[in-house]
Design a protein around this motif. Structure first.
Motif, PDB file in Angstrom:
ATOM      1  N   ASN A  76       0.861  -1.189   0.000  1.00 50.03           N
ATOM      2  CA  ASN A  76       0.000   0.000   0.000  1.00 50.03           C
ATOM      3  C   ASN A  76       0.898   1.239   0.000  1.00 50.03           C
ATOM      4  O   ASN A  76       1.485   1.590   1.026  1.00 50.03           O
ATOM      5  CB  ASN A  76      -0.914   0.003   1.231  1.00 50.03           C
ATOM      6  CG  ASN A  76      -1.878  -1.165   1.223  1.00 50.03           C
ATOM      7  OD1 ASN A  76      -2.865  -1.179   0.503  1.00 50.03           O
ATOM      8  ND2 ASN A  76      -1.570  -2.188   2.020  1.00 50.03           N
ATOM      9  N   LEU A  77       0.992   1.864  -1.155  1.00 50.94           N
ATOM     10  CA  LEU A  77       1.952   2.953  -1.334  1.00 50.94           C
ATOM     11  C   LEU A  77       1.277   4.317  -1.355  1.00 50.94           C
ATOM     12  O   LEU A  77       0.183   4.480  -1.919  1.00 50.94           O
ATOM     13  CB  LEU A  77       2.736   2.768  -2.631  1.00 50.94           C
ATOM     14  CG  LEU A  77       3.417   1.412  -2.849  1.00 50.94           C
ATOM     15  CD1 LEU A  77       4.262   1.442  -4.112  1.00 50.94           C
ATOM     16  CD2 LEU A  77       4.266   1.034  -1.655  1.00 50.94           C
ATOM     17  N   LEU A  78       1.957   5.285  -0.766  1.00 47.35           N
ATOM     18  CA  LEU A  78       1.534   6.684  -0.819  1.00 47.35           C
ATOM     19  C   LEU A  78       2.493   7.393  -1.763  1.00 47.35           C
ATOM     20  O   LEU A  78       3.702   7.385  -1.546  1.00 47.35           O
ATOM     21  CB  LEU A  78       1.585   7.317   0.566  1.00 47.35           C
ATOM     22  CG  LEU A  78       1.173   8.790   0.657  1.00 47.35           C
ATOM     23  CD1 LEU A  78      -0.292   8.959   0.285  1.00 47.35           C
ATOM     24  CD2 LEU A  78       1.452   9.340   2.051  1.00 47.35           C
ATOM     25  N   ARG A  79       1.958   7.985  -2.811  1.00 43.59           N
ATOM     26  CA  ARG A  79       2.766   8.670  -3.824  1.00 43.59           C
ATOM     27  C   ARG A  79       2.536  10.172  -3.713  1.00 43.59           C
ATOM     28  O   ARG A  79       1.407  10.660  -3.855  1.00 43.59           O
ATOM     29  CB  ARG A  79       2.363   8.193  -5.220  1.00 43.59           C
ATOM     30  CG  ARG A  79       3.013   8.974  -6.367  1.00 43.59           C
ATOM     31  CD  ARG A  79       4.442   8.541  -6.545  1.00 43.59           C
ATOM     32  NE  ARG A  79       4.988   9.052  -7.796  1.00 43.59           N
ATOM     33  CZ  ARG A  79       5.808  10.098  -7.894  1.00 43.59           C
ATOM     34  NH1 ARG A  79       6.146  10.762  -6.810  1.00 43.59           N
ATOM     35  NH2 ARG A  79       6.278  10.468  -9.064  1.00 43.59           N
ATOM     36  N   ILE A  80       3.597  10.933  -3.439  1.00 45.47           N
ATOM     37  CA  ILE A  80       3.504  12.399  -3.366  1.00 45.47           C
ATOM     38  C   ILE A  80       4.090  12.950  -4.658  1.00 45.47           C
ATOM     39  O   ILE A  80       5.291  12.821  -4.914  1.00 45.47           O
ATOM     40  CB  ILE A  80       4.251  12.952  -2.146  1.00 45.47           C
ATOM     41  CG1 ILE A  80       3.863  12.182  -0.882  1.00 45.47           C
ATOM     42  CG2 ILE A  80       3.952  14.437  -1.976  1.00 45.47           C
ATOM     43  CD1 ILE A  80       4.682  12.563   0.339  1.00 45.47           C
ATOM     44  N   THR A  81       3.278  13.546  -5.503  1.00 40.06           N
ATOM     45  CA  THR A  81       3.704  13.980  -6.834  1.00 40.06           C
ATOM     46  C   THR A  81       4.303  15.377  -6.798  1.00 40.06           C
ATOM     47  O   THR A  81       4.217  16.097  -5.803  1.00 40.06           O
ATOM     48  CB  THR A  81       2.519  13.991  -7.812  1.00 40.06           C
ATOM     49  OG1 THR A  81       1.674  15.120  -7.526  1.00 40.06           O
ATOM     50  CG2 THR A  81       1.719  12.716  -7.724  1.00 40.06           C
ATOM     51  N   ALA A 137       0.004  -4.000  -6.607  1.00 36.92           N
ATOM     52  CA  ALA A 137      -0.022  -3.283  -5.325  1.00 36.92           C
ATOM     53  C   ALA A 137      -1.039  -2.159  -5.403  1.00 36.92           C
ATOM     54  O   ALA A 137      -1.538  -1.811  -6.473  1.00 36.92           O
ATOM     55  CB  ALA A 137       1.367  -2.732  -5.001  1.00 36.92           C
ATOM     56  N   GLN A 138      -1.360  -1.580  -4.262  1.00 35.99           N
ATOM     57  CA  GLN A 138      -2.310  -0.480  -4.181  1.00 35.99           C
ATOM     58  C   GLN A 138      -1.549   0.830  -3.976  1.00 35.99           C
ATOM     59  O   GLN A 138      -0.489   0.850  -3.351  1.00 35.99           O
ATOM     60  CB  GLN A 138      -3.285  -0.687  -3.017  1.00 35.99           C
ATOM     61  CG  GLN A 138      -4.063  -1.995  -3.084  1.00 35.99           C
ATOM     62  CD  GLN A 138      -4.988  -2.043  -4.292  1.00 35.99           C
ATOM     63  OE1 GLN A 138      -5.655  -1.064  -4.607  1.00 35.99           O
ATOM     64  NE2 GLN A 138      -5.027  -3.188  -4.952  1.00 35.99           N
ATOM     65  N   GLY A 139      -2.116   1.909  -4.480  1.00 41.51           N
ATOM     66  CA  GLY A 139      -1.452   3.196  -4.316  1.00 41.51           C
ATOM     67  C   GLY A 139      -2.431   4.340  -4.245  1.00 41.51           C
ATOM     68  O   GLY A 139      -3.512   4.283  -4.838  1.00 41.51           O
ATOM     69  N   GLN A 140      -2.047   5.352  -3.519  1.00 40.32           N
ATOM     70  CA  GLN A 140      -2.837   6.581  -3.438  1.00 40.32           C
ATOM     71  C   GLN A 140      -1.931   7.754  -3.772  1.00 40.32           C
ATOM     72  O   GLN A 140      -0.809   7.852  -3.266  1.00 40.32           O
ATOM     73  CB  GLN A 140      -3.442   6.765  -2.053  1.00 40.32           C
ATOM     74  CG  GLN A 140      -4.261   8.055  -1.924  1.00 40.32           C
ATOM     75  CD  GLN A 140      -5.166   8.027  -0.712  1.00 40.32           C
ATOM     76  OE1 GLN A 140      -5.757   7.003  -0.377  1.00 40.32           O
ATOM     77  NE2 GLN A 140      -5.277   9.174  -0.047  1.00 40.32           N
ATOM     78  N   PHE A 170      -0.773   2.551   4.838  1.00 37.46           N
ATOM     79  CA  PHE A 170       0.300   2.575   3.840  1.00 37.46           C
ATOM     80  C   PHE A 170       1.590   2.077   4.484  1.00 37.46           C
ATOM     81  O   PHE A 170       1.832   2.283   5.671  1.00 37.46           O
ATOM     82  CB  PHE A 170       0.494   3.989   3.262  1.00 37.46           C
ATOM     83  CG  PHE A 170       0.974   5.019   4.248  1.00 37.46           C
ATOM     84  CD1 PHE A 170       2.309   5.375   4.311  1.00 37.46           C
ATOM     85  CD2 PHE A 170       0.070   5.645   5.111  1.00 37.46           C
ATOM     86  CE1 PHE A 170       2.756   6.328   5.218  1.00 37.46           C
ATOM     87  CE2 PHE A 170       0.506   6.598   6.012  1.00 37.46           C
ATOM     88  CZ  PHE A 170       1.842   6.950   6.070  1.00 37.46           C
ATOM     89  N   ASP A 171       2.382   1.379   3.687  1.00 38.93           N
ATOM     90  CA  ASP A 171       3.657   0.851   4.183  1.00 38.93           C
ATOM     91  C   ASP A 171       4.838   1.308   3.331  1.00 38.93           C
ATOM     92  O   ASP A 171       5.968   0.859   3.532  1.00 38.93           O
ATOM     93  CB  ASP A 171       3.629  -0.676   4.268  1.00 38.93           C
ATOM     94  CG  ASP A 171       3.143  -1.334   2.998  1.00 38.93           C
ATOM     95  OD1 ASP A 171       3.052  -0.629   1.962  1.00 38.93           O
ATOM     96  OD2 ASP A 171       2.851  -2.547   3.031  1.00 38.93           O
TER      97      ASP A 171
END
Length: 346
Positions: free
Chosen positions: A185-190, A214-217, A242-243
């Protein structure tokens, strides 16, 4: 063969207006500029052969317009540009457009008016910037030519020499690395919206997510440490699961690390963090930051080589120079990663 008079008639403007737009001598509104460019395209107009072959005196000035000086990535790039310019007898002027398109346009026009030999440009123009890019290309015509070199964005389709890092594959490598480390579970900061490099990094992230199941936000950012901190702190307080965190540059990744520390979250035990650019800040934090290494000095070198080459010969076709982006693994994603002595490259 079409003439400037034909262009003026087709666009419904005075000949002087067409001349001002092509040479950047006076302000021409975006609407009028669009009509003139459309007329030039339709008529296949080229500058008068006599004017085109005039050998105007060089100013020995090269301008560099950067999106924002607050981004540490540009330090190495600008140093390389300055060193090469000085070695060849050129003066370099570096300007910060503060992420504002109108300000960027003003600086371009000022440099053109002051007869700069070349402009190295990190544009913030949006996806509707085609007319603007065509206008930049026209700066290489007429009596006094100004070469335009694009960095961080491929504008070769508009006839403009370009240098870009492989942002797409770099982002894929970063995302794949997190997944291989066990993150699901990924957190993506653009980066900022409409930035070519940031958009390619988002595409790489999404494609790697799909391939790794995988999952991402995605959270929109602006490349600043504060945004990285705020995005992660909101996620923690909102109980978002998120990990892994993938930030679009190292500065936001450092902000993310600080937020996780303040929230009592262990890195990399609970959450793994990776950045992009591999700037010197990666070695100033604990644990040291994994990142995607982009050789900024090489981008600066390629941009200057293209600029100097274009000044000597404007007849060459547009060229694209690509720079690889490679994974650098450190303690923020791998607790067993070797500790590097000293600091990352400044």
């Amino acid at each position: 063969m079409s003439t400037i008079n034909d262009v003026a008639k087709r666009a419904g403007v005075a000949i002087s207006t067409v001349s001002n737009m092509i040479n950047g001598t006076k302000y021409v509104s975006p609407e009028t500029t669009a009509r003139i460019i459309a007329a030039i395209d339709e008529l296949g107009y080229e500058a008068d052969p006599i004017a085109r072959n005039m050998k105007s005196a060089r100013s020995n000035m090269i301008g560099v317009i950067i999106t924002n000086f607050s981004r540490v990535f540009f330090g190495r790039l600008l140093r390389e540009c300055r060193a090469m310019a000085t070695a060849r007898g050129y003066h370099l002027m570096c300007i910060d457009a503060n992420d504002e398109f109108e300000l960027e346009q003003q600086y371009v026009k000022t440099m053109r008016k002051n007869r700069f030999d070349a402009i190295i440009l990190d544009t913030v123009a949006g996806p509707d910037g085609a007319d603007y890019f065509k206008q930049l290309k026209l700066m290489a015509s007429g009596g006094k030519k100004t070469a335009v070199i694009s960095i961080e964005r491929d504008l070769t389709a508009y006839g403009i020499d370009s240098v870009e890092a492989d942002n797409y594959n770099g982002a894929r490598a970063a995302t794949r690395h997190l997944i291989e480390c066990g993150c699901r579970n990924l957190l993506r900061i653009t980066g900022p919206q409409n930035f070519w490099a940031a958009e390619n990094r988002v595409r790489g992230f999404q494609d790697a997510l799909a391939a790794g199941r995988a999952q991402g936000q995605i959270v929109c950012g602006d490349f600043s440490p504060q945004i990285g901190y705020d995005a992660v702190m909101r996620a923690v307080k909102g109980r978002l699961v998120f990990d892994g965190v993938f930030a679009a540059n190292d500065q936001m990744a450092v902000g993310a690390l600080n937020a996780l520390r303040d929230a009592g979250v262990r890195v990399p035990d609970d959450v793994r963090v990776i950045g992009f650019d591999d700037s010197f800040v990666a070695s100033l934090v604990s644990p040291a930051l994994s990142s995607i290494h982009v050789p900024a000095e090489l981008i600066g070198r390629y941009a200057m080589e293209l600029a100097l080459s274009r000044i000597e010969d404007f007849s060459q076709p547009s060229r694209l120079r690509s720079v690889a982006a490679e994974l650098a693994v450190r303690g923020s994603t791998n607790p067993d990663a070797a500790v590097e002595p000293g600091l990352c490259s400044w």
